[in-house]
Design a protein around this motif. Structure first.
Motif, PDB file in Angstrom:
ATOM      1  N   MET A   1      35.662  39.966  42.310  1.00 57.96           N
ATOM      2  CA  MET A   1      36.470  40.545  43.364  1.00 57.96           C
ATOM      3  C   MET A   1      37.935  40.486  42.976  1.00 57.96           C
ATOM      4  SD  MET A   1      36.678  39.448  47.326  1.00 57.96           S
ATOM      5  CE  MET A   1      37.796  38.118  47.065  1.00 57.96           C
ATOM      6  N   LEU A   2      38.605  41.629  43.073  1.00 59.17           N
ATOM      7  CA  LEU A   2      40.016  41.694  42.692  1.00 59.17           C
ATOM      8  C   LEU A   2      40.889  41.457  43.920  1.00 59.17           C
ATOM      9  CD1 LEU A   2      42.194  42.429  40.579  1.00 59.17           C
ATOM     10  CD2 LEU A   2      41.958  44.791  41.330  1.00 59.17           C
ATOM     11  N   ILE A   3      41.847  40.545  43.787  1.00 59.41           N
ATOM     12  CA  ILE A   3      42.799  40.298  44.873  1.00 59.41           C
ATOM     13  C   ILE A   3      44.198  40.441  44.290  1.00 59.41           C
ATOM     14  CG2 ILE A   3      43.545  38.696  46.664  1.00 59.41           C
ATOM     15  CD1 ILE A   3      40.959  37.171  46.220  1.00 59.41           C
ATOM     16  N   ARG A   4      45.036  41.202  45.007  1.00 59.48           N
ATOM     17  CA  ARG A   4      46.419  41.307  44.525  1.00 59.48           C
ATOM     18  C   ARG A   4      47.370  41.065  45.676  1.00 59.48           C
ATOM     19  NH1 ARG A   4      46.254  46.881  41.595  1.00 59.48           N
ATOM     20  NH2 ARG A   4      48.427  46.341  41.278  1.00 59.48           N
ATOM     21  N   ILE A   5      48.388  40.267  45.430  1.00 60.71           N
ATOM     22  CA  ILE A   5      49.400  39.990  46.456  1.00 60.71           C
ATOM     23  C   ILE A   5      50.784  40.122  45.838  1.00 60.71           C
ATOM     24  CG2 ILE A   5      47.967  38.437  47.826  1.00 60.71           C
ATOM     25  CD1 ILE A   5      49.538  36.111  46.449  1.00 60.71           C
ATOM     26  N   ASP A   6      51.739  40.426  46.678  1.00 58.62           N
ATOM     27  CA  ASP A   6      53.134  40.479  46.241  1.00 58.62           C
ATOM     28  C   ASP A   6      53.956  39.628  47.201  1.00 58.62           C
ATOM     29  OD1 ASP A   6      55.687  40.984  45.493  1.00 58.62           O
ATOM     30  OD2 ASP A   6      55.452  43.170  45.352  1.00 58.62           O
TER      31      ASP A   6
ATOM     32  N   ALA B 177      44.458  38.456  40.739  1.00 60.60           N
ATOM     33  CA  ALA B 177      43.384  37.512  40.418  1.00 60.60           C
ATOM     34  C   ALA B 177      42.056  38.214  40.563  1.00 60.60           C
ATOM     35  CB  ALA B 177      43.455  36.299  41.343  1.00 60.60           C
ATOM     36  N   TRP B 178      41.178  37.962  39.638  1.00 65.23           N
ATOM     37  CA  TRP B 178      39.797  38.459  39.765  1.00 65.23           C
ATOM     38  C   TRP B 178      38.881  37.244  39.730  1.00 65.23           C
ATOM     39  CZ3 TRP B 178      34.951  38.392  37.715  1.00 65.23           C
ATOM     40  CH2 TRP B 178      34.063  39.406  38.134  1.00 65.23           C
ATOM     41  N   ILE B 179      38.057  37.119  40.765  1.00 68.27           N
ATOM     42  CA  ILE B 179      37.134  35.993  40.832  1.00 68.27           C
ATOM     43  C   ILE B 179      35.734  36.544  41.018  1.00 68.27           C
ATOM     44  CG2 ILE B 179      36.557  33.854  42.037  1.00 68.27           C
ATOM     45  CD1 ILE B 179      39.456  33.862  43.091  1.00 68.27           C
ATOM     46  N   GLY B 180      34.816  36.117  40.197  1.00 71.02           N
ATOM     47  CA  GLY B 180      33.457  36.629  40.336  1.00 71.02           C
ATOM     48  C   GLY B 180      32.487  35.816  39.503  1.00 71.02           C
ATOM     49  N   ARG B 181      31.306  36.407  39.314  1.00 63.82           N
ATOM     50  CA  ARG B 181      30.261  35.680  38.594  1.00 63.82           C
ATOM     51  C   ARG B 181      29.668  36.538  37.496  1.00 63.82           C
ATOM     52  NH1 ARG B 181      27.276  32.424  42.612  1.00 63.82           N
ATOM     53  NH2 ARG B 181      25.381  33.563  42.202  1.00 63.82           N
ATOM     54  N   ALA B 182      29.237  35.881  36.424  1.00 64.06           N
ATOM     55  CA  ALA B 182      28.425  36.522  35.398  1.00 64.06           C
ATOM     56  C   ALA B 182      27.038  35.922  35.532  1.00 64.06           C
ATOM     57  CB  ALA B 182      29.006  36.262  34.011  1.00 64.06           C
ATOM     58  N   GLU B 183      26.034  36.787  35.658  1.00 60.67           N
ATOM     59  CA  GLU B 183      24.693  36.273  35.935  1.00 60.67           C
ATOM     60  C   GLU B 183      23.692  36.744  34.913  1.00 60.67           C
ATOM     61  OE1 GLU B 183      23.950  37.587  39.874  1.00 60.67           O
ATOM     62  OE2 GLU B 183      25.127  35.976  40.773  1.00 60.67           O
ATOM     63  N   LEU B 184      22.651  35.955  34.792  1.00 61.62           N
ATOM     64  CA  LEU B 184      21.538  36.273  33.910  1.00 61.62           C
ATOM     65  C   LEU B 184      20.860  37.556  34.388  1.00 61.62           C
ATOM     66  CD1 LEU B 184      20.470  34.493  31.609  1.00 61.62           C
ATOM     67  CD2 LEU B 184      18.694  33.732  33.149  1.00 61.62           C
ATOM     68  N   GLY B 185      20.364  38.361  33.446  1.00 58.38           N
ATOM     69  CA  GLY B 185      19.570  39.523  33.816  1.00 58.38           C
ATOM     70  C   GLY B 185      18.355  39.104  34.633  1.00 58.38           C
ATOM     71  N   LYS B 186      17.856  40.017  35.488  1.00 57.82           N
ATOM     72  CA  LYS B 186      16.746  39.651  36.391  1.00 57.82           C
ATOM     73  C   LYS B 186      15.491  39.233  35.630  1.00 57.82           C
ATOM     74  CE  LYS B 186      17.545  41.341  40.950  1.00 57.82           C
ATOM     75  NZ  LYS B 186      18.673  42.311  40.837  1.00 57.82           N
ATOM     76  N   GLY B 187      15.110  40.001  34.610  1.00 52.45           N
ATOM     77  CA  GLY B 187      13.903  39.692  33.844  1.00 52.45           C
ATOM     78  C   GLY B 187      14.003  38.344  33.164  1.00 52.45           C
TER      79      GLY B 187
END
Lengths: 121, 339
Positions: A1-6, B177-187
């Motif tokens: 998820m991308l969040i940007r603030i200024d 900022a980018w926050i997320g997850r990297a996940e294993l393939g379903k199979g």
């Protein structure tokens, strides 16, 4: 998820964080059931106060876009589908505004005005 | 990545085919022929398992040629085959040289093991005992693997170039900022879970049999595999002003690339087996990979030239964020110089 603030912008920081989520929901990049990152992690990543992020999440919760679930944190609510559905209408509205030579701010003001106006039906 | 210094493409590919497909086919063909000549009756019972006190498992004789076919031809062909398409496309890497060599080595191991085990039992004159069969088979596999490696031309790394991604446009004071997850393939995830369940079941079963040593070992293996699976399944990913942080959901392993150490970012199409010799956390010459599936991945090249590759659905966005972070760092450094 991308969040940007200024931090130098006039809008409150928590509003900007909430806007990032709202935009992702509108673009269907976030859909019902998706988990939002923990407020602590967002606060660290953006270098803002934890309470600022919590306030943003609280605002989203009050709008019904986000649900708080025990053990899973903040989760995008089913209501988000309705927002994504509006995306096409919003696109049409923006196109119409451009035709008339109106900027985004003017359009937003018009929408706010319409929302405030008493319903005449 | 330049075309000026390319190996004669067909020679590399031809050698890989010879070593990785032809050698296993010839070896298993010869091994199965030998076994069929030695075995009178495919249904007769032969020893198929040896314990510390001698033979303790029996099965029909046809198990041996089938094992030779599966372990000596099918499995090696899959391994070597995974390298052929990238090689034909012009990609080069030590992994693409290793896969065919590994295939030849595996084919040798299975052919020698199965044939040796058959001949110790039904052969007229060859009765060396299973210990010698094991030693010979592993020795031969080592030698053939080495020869197969040496028989192929050395390969300088040529991987598909990462597509550069435009940095996200950001104001001078804007924070991204980018926050997320990297996940294993379903199979792969399902396969890991079922492996863990199977191992756990095996452990419970051995405890029920009251074989304490076997039970302790299977329990240990089950716990180890479950821990490894947990460590490799989900990674938390964060791209912010400090750089890139990738952390397993169980806390370890974790990788951090400071913003100042990012030389370039891009999006790349990754094939785990061919590019990294497998999946999971891979460390190979010139690159570190967190490869949870094949497909879209983020590639970050560090100041030293070492690449970090992470499979990620939204790799383009993360690359754009890191690009912006890198640009603002460079801008900040310039401002500092002017002061």
């Amino acid at each position: 998820m991308l969040i940007r603030i200024d931090p130098t912008a006039e809008t409150d920081l928590y509003e900007q964080i909430a806007d990032s989520v709202r935009e992702d929901v509108a673009a269907a990049r976030l859909v019902a059931g998706d988990r939002l990152p923990s407020a602590r992690e967002v606060a660290q990543a953006l270098d803002v106060n934890l309470h600022t992020v919590l306030k943003a999440y609280q605002a989203l919760r009050e709008e019904g876009l986000v649900e708080m679930r025990r053990g899973r944190g903040a989760v995008i609510a089913p209501m988000s589908a309705a927002v994504a559905e509006l995306a096409a209408d919003a696109g049409a509205l923006v196109a119409r505004a451009r035709e008339l030579g109106l900027g985004t701010e003017a359009l937003i003001a018009a929408v706010r005005q319409a929302a405030r106006a008493p319903r005449d039906t | 990545m330049s075309d000026t210094h390319r190996n004669p493409a067909d020679r590399v590919l031809r050698r890989a085919v010879d070593v990785g497909l032809l050698v296993p086919a010839l070896l298993t063909g010869a091994a199965i022929a030998l076994q069929l000549v030695a075995i009178d009756d495919l249904a007769q019972q032969l020893v198929t398992h040896w314990g510390p006190e001698g033979p303790d498992g029996y099965g029909p004789a046809w198990v041996y040629p089938v094992m030779t076919l599966l372990g000596g031809l099918v499995l090696p062909s899959l391994l070597a085959g995974s390298a052929m398409r990238p090689l034909a496309r012009g990609e080069r890497s030590p992994m693409l040289r290793l896969m065919p060599a590994l295939a030849a080595s595996l084919a040798t191991l299975f052919s020698a093991l199965a044939t040796g085990m058959v001949l110790t039992q039904v052969g007229p004159s060859f009765d060396a005992g299973v210990g010698w069969v094991l030693a010979l088979a592993f020795g031969a596999a080592g030698v053939v693997g080495w020869v197969a490696w040496a028989a192929q031309p050395s390969q300088d790394v040529i991987v598909p170039a990462a597509l550069p991604v435009d940095a996200l446009g950001a104001g001078p004071h804007e924070r991204l900022a980018w926050i997320g997850r990297a996940e294993l393939g379903k199979g792969a995830g399902a396969a890991l879970v079922s492996a863990c369940v199977l191992l756990a079941g095996l452990a419970v079963w051995t405890w029920a049999l009251a074989d304490v040593v076997a039970a302790a070992i299977t329990t240990g293996v089950a716990i180890l595999v479950a821990l490894l699976a947990a460590a490799m399944t989900v990674f938390h990913v964060r791209a912010d002003r400090t750089g890139l942080t990738v952390r397993s959901a169980v806390g370890f392993p974790r990788f951090t690339i400071p913003a100042a150490d990012i030389a370039s970012v891009g999006v790349i199409d990754v094939a785990g087996l061919a590019h990294f010799g497998g999946w999971g956390v891979r460390v190979i010459p010139g690159a570190t990979g967190v490869i949870l599936r094949n497909g879209t991945a983020l590639e970050v090249t560090r100041g030293s030239g070492r690449r970090f590759v992470l499979t990620l659905d939204d790799a383009a966005t993360v690359a754009a964020v890191l690009g912006a972070v890198r640009a603002s760092q460079a801008g900040g450094a310039r401002d500092a110089d002017q002061d």
